[in-house]
Scaffold this active site. Structure first.
Site, PDB file in Angstrom:
ATOM      1  N   ASP A   1       0.823  -1.203   0.000  1.00  0.00           N
ATOM      2  CA  ASP A   1       0.000   0.000   0.000  1.00  0.00           C
ATOM      3  C   ASP A   1       0.863   1.261   0.000  1.00  0.00           C
ATOM      4  O   ASP A   1       1.924   1.307   0.625  1.00  0.00           O
ATOM      5  CB  ASP A   1      -0.895  -0.014   1.246  1.00  0.00           C
ATOM      6  CG  ASP A   1      -1.767   1.212   1.353  1.00  0.00           C
ATOM      7  OD1 ASP A   1      -2.605   1.414   0.469  1.00  0.00           O
ATOM      8  OD2 ASP A   1      -1.608   1.966   2.332  1.00  0.00           O
TER       9      ASP A   1
ATOM     10  N   GLU B   1       1.256  -0.427  -5.084  1.00  0.00           N
ATOM     11  CA  GLU B   1       0.348   0.675  -5.362  1.00  0.00           C
ATOM     12  C   GLU B   1       1.215   1.933  -5.392  1.00  0.00           C
ATOM     13  O   GLU B   1       1.522   2.504  -4.352  1.00  0.00           O
ATOM     14  CB  GLU B   1      -0.739   0.799  -4.295  1.00  0.00           C
ATOM     15  CG  GLU B   1      -1.756   1.880  -4.642  1.00  0.00           C
ATOM     16  CD  GLU B   1      -2.411   2.526  -3.436  1.00  0.00           C
ATOM     17  OE1 GLU B   1      -3.470   3.146  -3.606  1.00  0.00           O
ATOM     18  OE2 GLU B   1      -1.862   2.437  -2.323  1.00  0.00           O
TER      19      GLU B   1
END
Length: 713
Positions: A397, A450
């Site tokens: 993330d 990401e």
């Protein structure tokens, strides 16, 4: 009362930094003297390994006892009287150190990648005695005690000894699986709030925050996923799931891991997905963070059951041939008092300077990637999920927030690197090491970033200057194409480049095309909610967009609910709107996703060269006025090709000419305008023939739809 040395009072007052120096057995004048601190005990005897009993003198009313062993042995038990009760117990301070000198060397060097086998709480049998070995890092602490169910949460009863560069350890005889515990720490500036174990394998359900001793032998290793399932040349269609809101039961209650194991894998397999990706399962205090602010990196959240139950869910997914990916958050952590922040009274896991150690957007703390112990904590955590639960990959993330020192910071509110730049050199090296370790130790696994900027070579090998990820989320593709499809068709000609631009960089990384949870929250509306036009057009637009995505180069990811066109935004506190499947228009989207997944999996041209420019060729790029695009996807075999034509206008186009490489019949293998999906059934009657010296197809293009055609063998 006997005159006592200062360190006796340090024991009594719970502030001794080296309890083994005073407590336990000690050789004094050729005899073994035992000192035991048992608060509230009125009488204590020492029983040596020959059965000889020696009363110990009570030298302080608080419960400090001293006396010699009759035979000079260092093996003994204590028999203590508390009121009217008599208890036989083992003395923690007679047992040897837990960490070896070699352990301490590797920990200091940062090269032990299985530190979860050493730190945390582990059931052990030492010298024939069962108990729990506790080890925690707190290098700046003045005193650390383990407190829990086994000692009335009394910090005086089990102070720990410090080893090496700040590793505190203690074997607690009689402690067992299921015991709740925390660490009581006195830092350099005084008492620290009770801390949960950074290496806890299990934790209480929020709002309670204690760690729980886990019987690791009762957590079976899930069976593996199919070999090679993450390879670049294999189909990868990911179903992204938030476990707490996929379905609910009863009075809006969560499904357990076991409940999910009975339903979720079969559902995802039936729809043709190859992977399931869970939003973070690490223990976290706040439901509204969706797991992205974790406090227990080594513990699957207790909201849905035990670690054993979580393993059963992974096993059920693998039994259906599905790989499991976890969202993983090494970029930041919350500042809850029981968590990692100011763990030993200092900035141990985070940077001390808030210009480096606090995330402005999320109010969270940022890991100090320049510290060996922190990098070891995170890298070992990544390996832990693959080692203990056979997880098949990690999606990392917010990578951009790690790469840039000035991420979301105003001018002057950040500290440059040693070269004066904005790149976080320590974070870059951490990510490279993380990827090297994952692929080196688990070659069947993968990682995905990401990363929302144009940082180069995110998914290229470290040895070639890349960050080493297996894949990168294509955030630009997602942004541009959603911008295009949300426009009324009469304005799409002005946004034509939103579709074309992604192919200019489509093969610069190994891309995943994400339609993720972030696209259906915070006022963005659902995907269906973004579609323009009347009700029929909205559903047709969505069908065309999904078909476009499955024909586009790159692996696929779809958040739960998108597969049946949920109307409202996602709400983590409620189940998806499964009742919508009773309506034909939503059921049609559901059927389309199943057929797109099947076509994608069964058509090598749609996945073999997903990340290779040799697998793509534009056929129509310049028809902005009609909102039409066409391209070829290619596999490894010469005739393994698939033509995709997308009409993003509401008009039907007949005798639309598209050049193709082969004469002969081309079968229409999927049409998103088919009646079974809720469309108008305009198409090419199943096949069309290419003719001419330069082979060309004369096609009927249905409105707001995509068609897929393959040449006959």
């Amino acid at each position: 009362m006997t005159n006592l040395p200062a360190e006796a009072y340090a024991i009594i007052e719970g502030r001794h930094s080296d309890p083994f120096h005073y407590l336990g057995p000690h050789k004094e004048n050729d005899r073994t003297v035992v000192r035991a601190f048992l608060p509230d005990a009125v009488k204590v005897d020492a029983i040596d390994d020959h059965g000889a009993t020696t009363p110990l003198e009570r030298v302080h009313d608080s419960g400090l006892f001293v006396g010699p062993l009759a035979n000079g042995s260092t093996k003994y038990q204590l028999r203590a009287k508390f009121g009217d009760s008599v208890v036989d117990l083992e003395d923690p301070y007679r047992f040897p150190p837990l960490l070896t000198d070699f352990d301490l060397y590797l920990l200091g060097e940062g090269t032990d990648q299985r530190i979860y086998d050493k730190l945390g709480a582990h059931q052990r049998v030492i010298d024939g005695i069962a108990g729990v070995a506790f080890v925690v890092l707190a290098p700046n602490a003045k005193r650390v005690s383990v407190v829990g169910d086994f000692n009335f949460w009394d910090s005086r009863r089990h102070p720990m000894r410090v080893r090496g560069a700040g590793y505190w350890e203690l074997f607690v005889p009689g402690a067992t699986a299921g015991n709740h515990y925390k660490f009581d720490i006195i830092g350099p500036h005084g008492q620290v709030p009770l801390k949960s174990d950074p290496f806890a394998f299990s934790a209480e359900v929020r709002p309670s925050t204690a760690s729980i001793v886990l019987d690791e032998t009762k957590v079976p290793l899930p069976r593996p996923a199919p070999e090679g399932i993450n390879a670049l040349g294999k189909p990868m269609s990911i179903y992204e799931v938030h476990l707490g809101s996929w379905r609910r039961k009863g009075d809006n209650e969560w499904l357990s891991y076991r409940d999910l194991a009975e339903t979720l894998p079969q559902y995802a397999k039936d729809l043709g997905f190859t992977h399931i990706e869970f939003l973070p399962v690490n223990e976290h205090p706040f439901d509204g963070s969706w797991g992205y602010q974790p406090t227990g990196m080594y513990a699957p959240t207790s909201r849905f059951g035990s670690p054993e139950d979580f393993a059963a869910l992974i096993d059920a997914c693998h039994a259906e041939g599905l790989a499991v990916l976890l969202d993983w958050v090494p970029g930041h952590f919350p500042d809850d008092p029981h968590g990692l922040g100011q763990f030993d009274g200092t900035a141990l896991y985070e940077h001390a300077n808030p210009l480096q150690g606090r995330h402005m957007d999320w109010g969270t703390l940022i890991y100090n990637y320049g510290r060996t112990e922190v990098v070891n904590f995170l890298v070992s955590n990544a390996l832990f999920w693959m080692d203990r639960y056979n997880i098949d990959g990690l999606r990392v993330d917010a990578v951009a927030s790690m790469l840039y020192l000035d991420y979301s910071r105003a001018e002057g509110a950040w500290i440059p690197n040693k070269y004066g730049g904005r790149e976080n050199i320590e974070a870059i090296e951490f990510l490279r090491r993380f990827n090297r370790e994952v692929f080196g130790k688990f070659p069947n696994a993968t990682t995905a970033a990401e990363e929302s900027t144009s940082w180069p070579q995110v998914s290229r090998p470290v040895e070639f200057g890349g960050l080493g990820f297996g894949y990168k989320w294509n955030m630009g593709w997602m942004h541009d194409t959603l911008n295009y499809i949300s426009k009324d068709p009469i304005y799409r000609k002005y946004q034509h480049n939103d579709i074309l631009f992604g192919l200019q960089y489509a093969f610069s990384e190994n891309f995943i095309l994400p339609l993720s949870h972030d696209e259906v929250v915070h006022g963005k509306r659902s995907l269906l909610g973004r579609m323009p036009g009347d009700d029929w057009q909205r559903f047709a637009n969505l069908r065309a967009y999904y078909a476009f995505m499955f024909g586009h180069p790159g692996k696929k990811l779809m958040f739960m609910g998108c597969e049946f066109a949920q109307e409202r935004e996602w709400n983590h506190d409620h189940s998806l709107d499964w009742h919508l499947l009773e309506q034909d228009k939503h059921a049609g989207i559901h059927s389309l996703i199943r057929d797109l997944n099947t076509l994608y999996r069964d058509t090598p041209a749609l996945h073999e060269l997903d990340c290779d420019p040799a697998g793509f060729e534009w056929m129509v790029t310049d028809d902005a006025g009609n909102n039409v695009f066409a391209w070829l996807r290619k596999g490894n075999a010469p005739r393994e090709q698939c033509l995709i034509v997308v009409n993003f206008s509401p008009n039907v186009y007949r005798d639309y000419r598209v050049r193709v490489p082969f004469t002969g019949k081309w079968r229409e293998v999927l049409n998103s305008d088919a009646g079974i999906y809720g469309g108008s059934n305009v198409g090419n009657s199943g096949e069309v023939t290419a003719v001419g010296l330069v082979p060309e197809l004369s096609l009927t293009l249905p409105p707001l739809a995509a068609i897929f055609l393959r040449p006959e063998a």
